[in-house]
Design an enzyme around this catalytic site. Structure first.
Site, PDB file in Angstrom:
ATOM      1  N   ARG A 103      35.437  29.766  38.642  1.00 37.56           N
ATOM      2  CA  ARG A 103      36.620  29.819  37.767  1.00 37.56           C
ATOM      3  C   ARG A 103      37.450  28.583  38.084  1.00 37.56           C
ATOM      4  O   ARG A 103      37.873  28.380  39.215  1.00 37.56           O
ATOM      5  CB  ARG A 103      37.421  31.090  38.028  1.00 37.56           C
ATOM      6  CG  ARG A 103      38.793  31.070  37.394  1.00 37.56           C
ATOM      7  CD  ARG A 103      39.480  32.412  37.417  1.00 37.56           C
ATOM      8  NE  ARG A 103      38.895  33.311  36.434  1.00 37.56           N
ATOM      9  CZ  ARG A 103      39.470  34.451  36.035  1.00 37.56           C
ATOM     10  NH1 ARG A 103      40.636  34.819  36.543  1.00 37.56           N
ATOM     11  NH2 ARG A 103      38.895  35.212  35.133  1.00 37.56           N
ATOM     12  N   HIS A 130      35.896  31.558  28.163  1.00 31.88           N
ATOM     13  CA  HIS A 130      35.730  32.686  29.083  1.00 31.88           C
ATOM     14  C   HIS A 130      34.575  33.555  28.558  1.00 31.88           C
ATOM     15  O   HIS A 130      34.775  34.675  28.074  1.00 31.88           O
ATOM     16  CB  HIS A 130      37.028  33.486  29.137  1.00 31.88           C
ATOM     17  CG  HIS A 130      37.131  34.451  30.277  1.00 31.88           C
ATOM     18  ND1 HIS A 130      36.178  34.552  31.266  1.00 31.88           N
ATOM     19  CD2 HIS A 130      38.090  35.370  30.592  1.00 31.88           C
ATOM     20  CE1 HIS A 130      36.542  35.483  32.132  1.00 31.88           C
ATOM     21  NE2 HIS A 130      37.686  35.990  31.748  1.00 31.88           N
ATOM     22  N   GLN A 133      33.900  37.378  29.604  1.00 33.11           N
ATOM     23  CA  GLN A 133      34.811  38.359  29.029  1.00 33.11           C
ATOM     24  C   GLN A 133      34.341  38.762  27.635  1.00 33.11           C
ATOM     25  O   GLN A 133      34.300  39.956  27.299  1.00 33.11           O
ATOM     26  CB  GLN A 133      36.232  37.781  28.969  1.00 33.11           C
ATOM     27  CG  GLN A 133      37.243  38.739  28.367  1.00 33.11           C
ATOM     28  CD  GLN A 133      37.494  39.960  29.244  1.00 33.11           C
ATOM     29  OE1 GLN A 133      37.790  39.824  30.416  1.00 33.11           O
ATOM     30  NE2 GLN A 133      37.384  41.154  28.679  1.00 33.11           N
ATOM     31  N   ASP A 225      45.745  38.235  23.626  1.00 30.70           N
ATOM     32  CA  ASP A 225      45.735  37.763  25.022  1.00 30.70           C
ATOM     33  C   ASP A 225      47.134  37.225  25.341  1.00 30.70           C
ATOM     34  O   ASP A 225      47.979  37.078  24.445  1.00 30.70           O
ATOM     35  CB  ASP A 225      44.658  36.667  25.164  1.00 30.70           C
ATOM     36  CG  ASP A 225      44.472  36.193  26.606  1.00 30.70           C
ATOM     37  OD1 ASP A 225      44.910  36.898  27.535  1.00 30.70           O
ATOM     38  OD2 ASP A 225      43.890  35.109  26.797  1.00 30.70           O
ATOM     39  N   CYS A 265      41.829  41.149  27.086  1.00 25.57           N
ATOM     40  CA  CYS A 265      41.030  40.850  28.290  1.00 25.57           C
ATOM     41  C   CYS A 265      41.756  41.247  29.564  1.00 25.57           C
ATOM     42  O   CYS A 265      41.120  41.440  30.597  1.00 25.57           O
ATOM     43  CB  CYS A 265      40.677  39.377  28.319  1.00 25.57           C
ATOM     44  SG  CYS A 265      42.106  38.290  28.283  1.00 25.57           S
ATOM     45  N   ARG A 293      32.884  44.598  32.273  1.00 24.40           N
ATOM     46  CA  ARG A 293      32.638  43.266  32.848  1.00 24.40           C
ATOM     47  C   ARG A 293      31.478  43.342  33.842  1.00 24.40           C
ATOM     48  O   ARG A 293      30.618  42.473  33.875  1.00 24.40           O
ATOM     49  CB  ARG A 293      33.898  42.757  33.577  1.00 24.40           C
ATOM     50  CG  ARG A 293      35.084  42.430  32.680  1.00 24.40           C
ATOM     51  CD  ARG A 293      34.851  41.162  31.893  1.00 24.40           C
ATOM     52  NE  ARG A 293      34.625  40.000  32.741  1.00 24.40           N
ATOM     53  CZ  ARG A 293      35.579  39.269  33.309  1.00 24.40           C
ATOM     54  NH1 ARG A 293      36.838  39.537  33.079  1.00 24.40           N
ATOM     55  NH2 ARG A 293      35.287  38.211  34.058  1.00 24.40           N
TER      56      ARG A 293
HETATM   57  N1  NVA Z   1      43.913  33.243  28.635  1.00 22.14           N
HETATM   58  C1  NVA Z   1      44.041  33.854  29.936  1.00 22.14           C
HETATM   59  C2  NVA Z   1      42.894  34.751  30.214  1.00 22.14           C
HETATM   60  C3  NVA Z   1      42.970  35.471  31.529  1.00 22.14           C
HETATM   61  C4  NVA Z   1      41.773  36.336  31.793  1.00 22.14           C
HETATM   62  C5  NVA Z   1      44.160  32.774  30.997  1.00 22.14           C
HETATM   63  O1  NVA Z   1      43.394  31.808  30.940  1.00 22.14           O
HETATM   64  O2  NVA Z   1      45.013  32.899  31.869  1.00 22.14           O
HETATM   65  N1   CP Z   2      40.134  39.281  32.204  1.00 21.23           N
HETATM   66  C1   CP Z   2      40.017  38.617  33.372  1.00 21.23           C
HETATM   67  O1   CP Z   2      39.226  37.679  33.525  1.00 21.23           O
HETATM   68  O2   CP Z   2      40.837  39.081  34.355  1.00 21.23           O
HETATM   69  P1   CP Z   2      41.100  38.421  35.770  1.00 21.23           P
HETATM   70  O3   CP Z   2      41.895  37.151  35.538  1.00 21.23           O
HETATM   71  O4   CP Z   2      41.863  39.442  36.543  1.00 21.23           O
HETATM   72  O5   CP Z   2      39.797  38.080  36.419  1.00 21.23           O
END
Ligand code: NVA
Ligand code: CP
Length: 309
Positions: A103, A130, A133, A225, A265, A293
């Protein structure tokens, strides 16, 4: 399937459908308490340059459930956070583990990591995409509604990594997707071009609008989101002002199919992108999405490792 799992655009329609089917098989085996350990002896490296609850837990617990193991590597603890290059980190980590999820921020950083890794790499979220997800979300829709076809999916809110991933999923699978974002928070231009190109073959029906009502009209799935993603903390006020008319609330959902499902998500901010009355209603499937997930990601791992037979 490709060597790595970085973007849904790298997958064929059959690959995605097979992953969803496999996720269902894995879920059933785990729920039935079967002795199913296809990942015995397999170690997943998990590199996090951003926070996580679901991604960390679902990957780590999932590996252990299927007989494997996982090593959590936060950039606060490893030399990557002190300037070791992404290339060297990839070369080294892949000497210790069998598969890696990462990540990170720029998508190019993930691609560079994958280029230098000698083992399969999974995108566990970048600023751009992502995919894990959305695989879990597709599986959840299939579980809840029985099919991905002949349903309208509406994404309402920021044109971020989730919106971009949904565009690619719809384009590969030939789905009906309507995305409503403010003009100043639109989806990524290159992703959109790729989605348009892929849609020619898949016959996907993709609409981009700045009108949330138009997107939600007749929708069976409403997805949203956060308004400020990880790494966008300095833009929070500006984005909140632009996105306020895009809140998923009781007024907006009146335009959807009466049996719509609400998806997110997570993490969610009640009172911002979604009203508590919606996310906490019987329409909401967000906890299933989070649970799924595990199964969707295990399906990806089994395929990448050739352990799905
Ligand atoms: N759009 C959000 C998704 C988190 C799972 C982010 O990137 O923070
Ligand atoms: N939806 C998701 O990826 O959550 P986290 O940021 O908690 O991993």
């Amino acid at each position: 399937m490709a060597k790595h799992c970085l973007s849904l655009a790298d997958l064929k329609k059959e690959d995605i459908l097979n992953l969803i089917e496999l996720a269902g098989i894995i879920k059933a085996k785990i729920k039935n308490g079967e002795d199913y350990k296809p990942l015995r002896g397999t170690i997943l490296g998990m590199i996090f340059e951003k926070s996580s609850t679901r991604t960390r837990l679902s990957f780590e617990a999932g590996m252990k459930r299927l007989g494997g193991d996982a090593v959590f590597l936060s950039n606060r603890d490893i030399q990557l956070g002190r300037g070791e290059t992404i290339e060297d980190t990839a070369r080294v980590v892949s000497r210790y583990v069998d598969i890696i999820m990462i990540r990170t921020y720029e998508h190019a950083r993930l691609e560079l990591f994958a280029k230098y890794s000698t083992v399969p790499v999974i995108n566990a979220l970048t600023d751009l995409l992502h995919p894990c997800q959305v695989l879990s979300d597709l599986f959840t829709i299939k579980e809840r509604l029985g099919s991905l076809n002949n349903i309208k999916i509406a994404y309402v809110g920021d044109g971020n990594n989730m919106a971009n991933s949904w565009l690619l999923a719809a384009a590969v699978l030939g789905l009906n997707l309507s995305v409503a974002t403010p003009k100043d928070c639109s989806v990524n231009g290159s992703v959109l071009s790729e989605a348009v190109k892929l849609s020619k073959e898949s016959k996907a029906h993709i609409t981009i609008t700045d009108n949330p009502v138009e997107a939600v009209k007749g929708a069976k799935v409403i997805y949203t989101d956060v308004w400020a993603s990880m790494g966008e903390e300095s833009q929070k006020e500006k984005k909140h002002a632009l996105l306020r008319p895009y809140q998923v609330n009781r007024e907006l959902v009146k335009y959807a199919d009466k049996d719509f499902i609400f998806m997110h998500c997570l993490p969610a901010h009640r009172g911002e992108e979604v009203e508590a009355e919606i996310i906490d209603s019987e329409h909401s499937v967000v906890w299933d999405e989070a649970e799924n997930r595990t199964y969707a990601q295990l399906a990806v791992i089994l395929k990448l490792m050739g352990r799905d037979k």
